[in-house]
Design a protein around this motif. Structure first.
Motif, PDB file in Angstrom:
ATOM      1  N   GLN A 126      43.719  41.391  63.095  1.00  0.00           N
ATOM      2  CA  GLN A 126      42.396  41.700  63.619  1.00  0.00           C
ATOM      3  C   GLN A 126      41.491  42.130  62.479  1.00  0.00           C
ATOM      4  O   GLN A 126      41.925  42.837  61.562  1.00  0.00           O
ATOM      5  CB  GLN A 126      42.479  42.825  64.650  1.00  0.00           C
ATOM      6  N   ILE A 127      40.242  41.721  62.538  1.00  0.00           N
ATOM      7  CA  ILE A 127      39.277  42.092  61.514  1.00  0.00           C
ATOM      8  C   ILE A 127      39.127  43.612  61.483  1.00  0.00           C
ATOM      9  O   ILE A 127      38.987  44.260  62.517  1.00  0.00           O
ATOM     10  CB  ILE A 127      37.919  41.407  61.759  1.00  0.00           C
ATOM     11  N   GLY A 128      39.198  44.177  60.273  1.00  0.00           N
ATOM     12  CA  GLY A 128      38.986  45.606  60.069  1.00  0.00           C
ATOM     13  C   GLY A 128      40.203  46.487  60.254  1.00  0.00           C
ATOM     14  O   GLY A 128      40.134  47.678  59.976  1.00  0.00           O
ATOM     15  N   GLN A 129      41.312  45.953  60.678  1.00  0.00           N
ATOM     16  CA  GLN A 129      42.506  46.757  60.911  1.00  0.00           C
ATOM     17  C   GLN A 129      43.240  47.013  59.594  1.00  0.00           C
ATOM     18  O   GLN A 129      43.468  46.101  58.805  1.00  0.00           O
ATOM     19  CB  GLN A 129      43.440  46.031  61.876  1.00  0.00           C
ATOM     20  N   GLU A 145      43.594  44.313  54.308  1.00  0.00           N
ATOM     21  CA  GLU A 145      42.676  44.302  55.455  1.00  0.00           C
ATOM     22  C   GLU A 145      41.985  42.944  55.540  1.00  0.00           C
ATOM     23  O   GLU A 145      41.527  42.412  54.532  1.00  0.00           O
ATOM     24  CB  GLU A 145      41.632  45.389  55.270  1.00  0.00           C
ATOM     25  N   LEU A 173      38.824  41.093  56.305  1.00  0.00           N
ATOM     26  CA  LEU A 173      37.415  41.468  56.357  1.00  0.00           C
ATOM     27  C   LEU A 173      36.584  40.530  57.216  1.00  0.00           C
ATOM     28  O   LEU A 173      35.675  40.974  57.917  1.00  0.00           O
ATOM     29  CB  LEU A 173      36.828  41.500  54.939  1.00  0.00           C
ATOM     30  N   THR A 222      38.973  41.744  46.533  1.00  0.00           N
ATOM     31  CA  THR A 222      38.701  40.910  47.699  1.00  0.00           C
ATOM     32  C   THR A 222      38.916  39.448  47.314  1.00  0.00           C
ATOM     33  O   THR A 222      38.454  39.004  46.265  1.00  0.00           O
ATOM     34  CB  THR A 222      37.263  41.115  48.194  1.00  0.00           C
TER      35      THR A 222
END
Length: 95
Positions: free
Chosen positions: A17-20, A52, A54, A72
């Motif tokens: 999941q995004i942001g987890q 993570e 993003l 990133t």
């Protein structure tokens, strides 16, 4: 392409999941793409590292924007599918 067969509470980075906040458990690449393992390790995708998701590209969701450590990267879904992760909040429940 599925590289792993995750256990309970585990998933692969392409399904995150995004942001987890996640922890890398393992990196397993298909035999036909053996160079990926060394490349992923060199850029920081190693067991125990925080990672993570993003963002997902639109349309289609490929590639993925991934933060590992302080860096990133853009990974294709096929590469991210080789990285088994677990949410950081469930680390203590790990068997």
């Amino acid at each position: 392409m599925e590289c792993n067969q995750p256990g309970a509470g585990r998933t692969t980075l392409d399904h995150a999941q995004i942001g987890q906040a996640l922890t890398i458990l393992s990196v397993r690449v298909p035999k036909t793409s053996g160079e990926w393992e060394r490349w992923l390790e060199e850029i920081g995708f190693v067991p125990g590292e925080r990672v993570e998701l993003l963002a997902r590209a639109m349309p289609g969701g490929d590639p993925l924007a991934i933060r590992v450590g302080q860096s990133t990267f853009a990974l294709r879904c096929a590469e991210a599918a080789c990285i088994e992760v677990m949410p950081m909040s469930t680390q203590g429940a790990q068997a």
